[in-house]
Scaffold this active site. Structure first.
Site, PDB file in Angstrom:
ATOM      1  N   GLU B  16       0.863  -1.164   0.000  1.00 36.09           N
ATOM      2  CA  GLU B  16       0.000   0.000   0.000  1.00 36.09           C
ATOM      3  C   GLU B  16       0.909   1.225   0.000  1.00 36.09           C
ATOM      4  OE1 GLU B  16      -0.959   2.851   1.944  1.00 36.09           O
ATOM      5  OE2 GLU B  16      -2.296   3.036   0.222  1.00 36.09           O
ATOM      6  N   CYS B  63      -5.356   4.764   5.505  1.00 35.60           N
ATOM      7  CA  CYS B  63      -5.043   3.508   4.842  1.00 35.60           C
ATOM      8  C   CYS B  63      -6.316   2.786   4.453  1.00 35.60           C
ATOM      9  CB  CYS B  63      -4.211   2.647   5.782  1.00 35.60           C
ATOM     10  SG  CYS B  63      -4.067   0.971   5.180  1.00 35.60           S
ATOM     11  N   CYS B  66      -6.176  -1.399   6.330  1.00 29.07           N
ATOM     12  CA  CYS B  66      -6.555  -1.632   7.733  1.00 29.07           C
ATOM     13  C   CYS B  66      -7.369  -0.437   8.207  1.00 29.07           C
ATOM     14  CB  CYS B  66      -5.345  -1.879   8.599  1.00 29.07           C
ATOM     15  SG  CYS B  66      -4.028  -0.738   8.291  1.00 29.07           S
ATOM     16  N   HIS B  70      -7.329   2.291  12.124  1.00 29.69           N
ATOM     17  CA  HIS B  70      -7.200   3.716  12.443  1.00 29.69           C
ATOM     18  C   HIS B  70      -8.491   4.259  13.038  1.00 29.69           C
ATOM     19  CE1 HIS B  70      -3.240   4.304  10.857  1.00 29.69           C
ATOM     20  NE2 HIS B  70      -3.568   3.572   9.807  1.00 29.69           N
ATOM     21  N   ARG B 475      -0.712  -4.755  11.019  1.00 29.78           N
ATOM     22  CA  ARG B 475       0.700  -4.601  10.697  1.00 29.78           C
ATOM     23  C   ARG B 475       1.555  -4.190  11.883  1.00 29.78           C
ATOM     24  NH1 ARG B 475       0.629  -0.247   7.116  1.00 29.78           N
ATOM     25  NH2 ARG B 475      -1.410   0.054   8.020  1.00 29.78           N
ATOM     26  N   SER B 498       3.851   1.159  10.143  1.00 23.77           N
ATOM     27  CA  SER B 498       4.866   1.291   9.094  1.00 23.77           C
ATOM     28  C   SER B 498       5.858   2.394   9.406  1.00 23.77           C
ATOM     29  CB  SER B 498       4.208   1.524   7.734  1.00 23.77           C
ATOM     30  OG  SER B 498       3.579   0.338   7.325  1.00 23.77           O
ATOM     31  N   CYS B 542       1.584  -2.844   4.177  1.00 23.62           N
ATOM     32  CA  CYS B 542       0.212  -2.453   3.882  1.00 23.62           C
ATOM     33  C   CYS B 542      -0.295  -2.929   2.523  1.00 23.62           C
ATOM     34  CB  CYS B 542       0.074  -0.959   3.976  1.00 23.62           C
ATOM     35  SG  CYS B 542      -1.546  -0.502   4.471  1.00 23.62           S
ATOM     36  N   CYS B 545      -3.951  -6.593  -2.749  1.00 20.04           N
ATOM     37  CA  CYS B 545      -4.519  -6.414  -4.083  1.00 20.04           C
ATOM     38  C   CYS B 545      -4.324  -7.639  -4.964  1.00 20.04           C
ATOM     39  CB  CYS B 545      -3.858  -5.244  -4.768  1.00 20.04           C
ATOM     40  SG  CYS B 545      -5.032  -4.055  -5.352  1.00 20.04           S
TER      41      CYS B 545
END
Ligand code: SF4
Ligand code: SF4
Lengths: 395, 564
Positions: B16, B63, B66, B70, B475, B498, B542, B545
């Site tokens: 991501e 994001c 996830c 958040h 993550r 991250s 992240c 796909c």
């Protein structure tokens, strides 16, 4: 807004064009070939026809299109797609992945070629860079460019740099959109700037149309339902034509009516029955969420008709108001999300049993939205004219 | 002695967002590395002055993968600031939604974004379906979707795919690279599950939507509780949730876990030599509150800090020891780490070198450098499983030991790319197990007649102290720092997983976890930095796909011959 009369004219001419094309290209052999392909993928002819009628209904096309969709799907040629990521959260790609509407769409998509997509590609670095350059060259004027994310424009666009040469997102978007057959903005970020363009917009983020001044089809939503993305793409692929758009360049089939118009809680709005606090008795009974800030009456989208994740649920179904995520600048204009918008001009039925004058609300809003974004009311039906007028008052 | 070669890898795909890695390679090994985030969106300044009830929806747009993380971390920190806790039902429903997110994230990450770093498409095409079926049965009693027939079909599909020149996501792949270690039949098993996972992820997204409204970007969480009270009271909804849970459990136990065993088995040298783990310190805030006061000891995912890989000692987390340094990041700030409660986010972009490379002595990333007690930390499933192991928390040690003993391995081997990948799979199973428990607890609580889903609160007249809810995202460790006055946010800082892992150097020159983990890895061919991708991807930077869309570009595939 496009009137229903204009639309009828559009459909009539589209039907004619499609028929002419199909006459040239469609034959018994193509049908047999396609039937074979269906079989290999585990679908029956019946599944396929069901899909064609589903798509006709979803795109709100007249029933006459059903047989044409079936034929067009069989002969459609491959169209390359270049999908660019700008300032975004990848929620739009994620949403796109959840498509199962129904699965035949997947098969049809196998005839599309995703020539470039950052988050999918196996290889990294130089090799994909080369790949992108070659794709633009080879498919000049033939590819569909999809942009996800807003374009940072402040300070020369330095807030996004991609590739080993550090090309800015702005340069990259210009370079790739220039030679595309059609440019699509997927998601509110690409359409109107989205979250990073919310006040005070520290990076000068803009939607593609605003940043580049090019013609575009906007498929907003944060993220858009996969139904809207897949449907718009299929319309273009099958008919080789952009669907009719509203003044904000949104396809009318998806954004032509308000959430409020088809909301399952609408009877409670009309009856003056409202949730007054999270988890109260009204919430348990599924009453209207207007007083909890629902922006369904201000929002043009089809969530109330299709819901999300194969119809599993949707925000209002889960007891939360609509936040207007497919409207321009919704982070600023629709906030606070848990309070009704005082300036909207919506009259709440004062007591139980009073019906709301919904048509009045609708026309008020249509005017308000167009005025708020400063767009001229002159968009042609098929192709919205590229307008240099900024969609945002802020800049 | 070979020349030192500097290599820029940008974009790093199958993640991501926008990430660049630069490496110095000497004698076929990485000697030095730099990690750079190349996009800044300015979310923190945008939050200033907003209604605290809107902040959660806004930050979830950090994001698109996830998104619940958040949303919930923000909501919990607001609840800390307001001095409230949501009722039992809301806590349980939140955990159930979060569980669907964890499983979704881990499964999609492993298959769509990571598995092709381990399994070679070129190998799968050569595989013998009969032997593949035998191999699958070697690693599982009832392997998922495994039969000679099925494997034949998958090979046919792949062959067609390749023969048509439509390589799709596989185009430009490092086919036949020597760093691939699975036998062809192993490649086939993993790639057939890659295809199955495309279906499983849709089920998991639906699972989130049952109580969360939709996926991605759910919308049923509010400060004080949840809004999906109708769904919660509807028994059919619970039935949908648990039946989908069973379907997903089948995949976890008969595809995901056996595939990890398969990979561990054939990459045993990398596993025992500890490739791809440069981190010495591991941090976990703890997640999934099991009590309404959110006490750290009673969270389903454990809380703690491990230093110097010493599994005999775990320290409790105190958020006051978290600092962020911007010496090598494109922001203004002092030459030292600052507590996020006192920090600003003012961009100061200094550009790239003339040849487009990073200015390594100066600022080179939009990512800040978070440190705990001044030390670099790794966060994520590996950290959580290690902390759980060291604390003997619930049954984490048993799960990790069972995996290790199958491979005759020692705990120290977990410090590796293979270990990091295995930890994620073990955790997926652990969370799946937890989801049953929360569903049962919810039923038990509803049976007692408790239907509350929301706690009322008052807005503070004075500005609150900096408040933070320590949280675990799929993550890794996630913290939102917030101050509120009236209804408005007056201060906002986010330290995301991250940021820890992709961190640039700090004022002392300490590298971040990505940077450190790459040191010493082999890169025999700099055009195909497979080992770099394998290690970077193992952190799950992240996104997830994999669309069923293919590529007409046939240029690349020519050099790879397929016998059809
Ligand atoms: S429109 Fe929404 S979901 Fe899509 S990229 Fe932007 S923030 Fe993410
Ligand atoms: S206000 Fe919202 S909840 Fe109420 S009827 Fe309209 S769209 Fe539905």
């Amino acid at each position: 807004m496009t009137s229903s009369k204009d639309l009828q004219g559009y459909y009539e001419s589209l039907l004619k064009e499609v028929d002419e094309k199909l006459n040239d290209l469609y034959s018994k052999e193509t049908e047999e070939e396609f039937n074979q392909k269906l079989k290999e993928n585990g679908f029956s002819r019946r599944d396929f026809l069901k899909w064609a009628s589903f798509l006709t209904a979803t795109l709100m096309l007249p029933p006459a299109f059903e047989s044409r969709i079936a034929k067009a799907a069989a002969i459609k040629e491959r169209t390359p797609i270049i999908w660019l990521h700008m300032a975004e959260c990848t929620g739009c790609s994620e949403s796109f992945l959840r498509t199962r509407e129904p699965d035949i769409a997947t098969l049809i998509f196998e005839q599309v070629s995703l020539t470039y997509h950052d988050t999918l590609m196996m290889a990294s670095g130089e090799r994909v860079e080369k790949h992108l350059d070659e794709a633009i060259q080879r498919y000049k004027g033939k590819y569909i460019c999809i942009i996800e994310g807003a374009i940072p424009t402040k300070d020369g666009g330095i807030y996004l740099r991609v590739g080993s040469k550090g090309e800015t997102g702005l340069e990259r978007a210009k370079r790739v959109t220039k030679d595309a057959k059609v440019n699509l903005a997927f998601g509110t970020c690409a359409a109107f700037g989205g979250v990073q363009a919310a006040h005070p917009n520290p990076t000068g983020a803009k939607g593609v149309h605003d940043a580049l001044g090019i013609e575009i089809v906007n498929v907003p939503g944060c993220p858009p339902n996969s139904v809207n993305m897949v449907g718009t793409l299929l319309h273009i692929l099958l008919f080789d034509k952009i669907p009719p758009l509203d003044l904000l360049y949104r396809p009318l089939w998806a954004y032509g009516s308000r959430i409020h118009d088809y909301c399952e809680r609408r009877a409670h709005f009309d009856a003056g029955e409202f949730v007054e606090e999270w988890g109260d008795e009204g919430a348990k009974k599924g009453w209207c969420l207007y007083k909890m800030g629902c922006k369904g009456p201000l929002t043009y989208n089809n969530c109330s008709r299709y819901r999300f994740n194969q119809g599993t649920n949707w925000p209002i179904g889960a007891g939360h108001g609509c936040i207007g995520c497919s409207e321009p600048n919704f982070w600023d204009t629709m906030a606070p999300f848990e309070e009704p918008n005082d300036e909207s001009g919506i009259r709440i039925p004062a007591s139980k049993g009073v019906e709301a004058a919904s048509d009045e609300i609708g026309s008020f809003l249509a005017g308000a939205t167009a005025a708020a974004v400063g767009i001229h009311a002159a968009g042609s039906i098929i192709r919205a004219k590229a307008s240099k007028t900024s969609q945002k008052e802020s800049e | 002695m070979a020349e030192k070669k500097h290599v820029v890898i940008d974009p790093i795909t199958r993640i991501e967002g926008h990430l660049r890695i630069e490496i110095d390679v000497k004698d076929g090994k990485i000697e030095n590395s730099w990690s750079s985030g190349t996009l800044w969106r300015g979310i923190e300044p945008i939050l200033q002055g907003r209604d605290i009830r809107d902040a959660g929806l806004l930050v979830q747009r950090i994001c698109g993968v996830c998104t619940w993380a958040h949303y919930e971390a923000n909501t919990m920190s607001a609840e800390v600031a307001l001095g409230i806790r949501p009722p039992t039902n809301a806590r349980l429903v939140r955990n159930m939604i979060n569980a669907s997110q964890f499983m979704h994230d881990h499964i999609v990450h492993f298959y769509a974004l990571h598995s092709l770093d381990w399994a070679d498409v070129a190998g799968a095409l050569k595989a013998d379906p009969v032997r593949a079926n035998e191999l699958a049965h070697q690693f599982s009693k009832q392997p998922y979707n495994a039969s000679v027939e099925h494997y034949k079909e998958v090979i046919e599909k792949l062959k067609k795919f390749v023969a048509s020149g439509q390589l799709g996501p596989f185009s430009g792949a490092y086919l036949g690279n020597k760093l691939y270690k699975l036998p062809p039949e192993g490649d086939l098993i993993v790639i057939s599950h890659y295809l199955d996972a495309l279906y499983v992820q849709v089920i998991l997204a639906q699972m989130m939507a049952i109580y969360g409204a939709k996926n991605p970007h759910p919308q049923s969480l509010v400060v004080g509780g949840i809004t999906s009270v109708m769904d919660m009271l509807d028994a059919r909804r619970l039935g949908q949730y648990t039946s989908k849970l069973a379907e997903v459990g089948n995949f976890i136990q008969h595809a995901y876990l056996p595939d990890i065993d398969l990979i561990t088995h054939f990459y045993k040298d990398e596993f025992s030599e500890g490739w791809g783990c440069g981190s010495y310190n591991f941090l976990s805030y703890g997640g999934f509150p099991e009590t309404n006061d959110w006490k750290a000891e009673y969270r389903y995912l454990p809380q703690g800090v491990i230093y110097d890989r010493d599994l005999s000692r775990v320290e409790k987390v105190d958020e006051r020891h978290i600092t962020e340094s911007v010496v090598h990041s494109w922001y203004k700030g002092p030459n030292k780490g600052v507590y996020p409660g006192e920090e600003d986010t003012i961009p100061e972009y200094t550009g790239l070198n003339d040849d487009g490379t990073l200015k390594k002595d100066g600022k080179y990333s939009w990512i800040k450098a978070p440190r705990y007690k001044g030390k670099m930390m790794e966060v994520g499933p590996l950290s959580r499983m290690l902390v759980g192991y060291a604390l003997n928390h619930n049954n984490i040690r048993e799960l990790v030991d069972a995996y290790l003993s199958k491979h005759n391995a020692e705990p120290r081997q977990m410090f590796s790319t293979v270990g990091r990948t295995a930890a994620r799979a073990i955790e997926t199973f652990y969370i799946w197990y937890g989801a049953h428990k929360w569903a049962d607890d919810l039923v038990a609580n509803l049976k007692q007649g408790d239907e509350r889903t929301w706690t009322r609160f008052e807005y503070p007249e004075e500005e609150t102290n900096t408040s933070v809810a320590l949280y675990e995202a799929p993550r890794g460790s996630l913290a939102h720092f917030v101050r509120i006055k009236g209804k408005k946010v007056t201060h906002y800082q986010v330290v995301v997983p991250s940021t820890w892992n992709a961190s640039p150097r700090d004022e002392k020159g300490q590298r971040g976890a990505y940077e450190e983990s790459l040191i010493g890895l082999p890169v025999p061919d700099t055009e195909e930095p497979l080992e770099v991708l394998r290690t970077i991807h193992s952190f799950d930077p992240c996104l997830a796909c994999a669309v069923h869309i293919t590529d007409v570009d046939s240029g690349k595939i020519k050099k790879f011959k397929v016998e059809v």
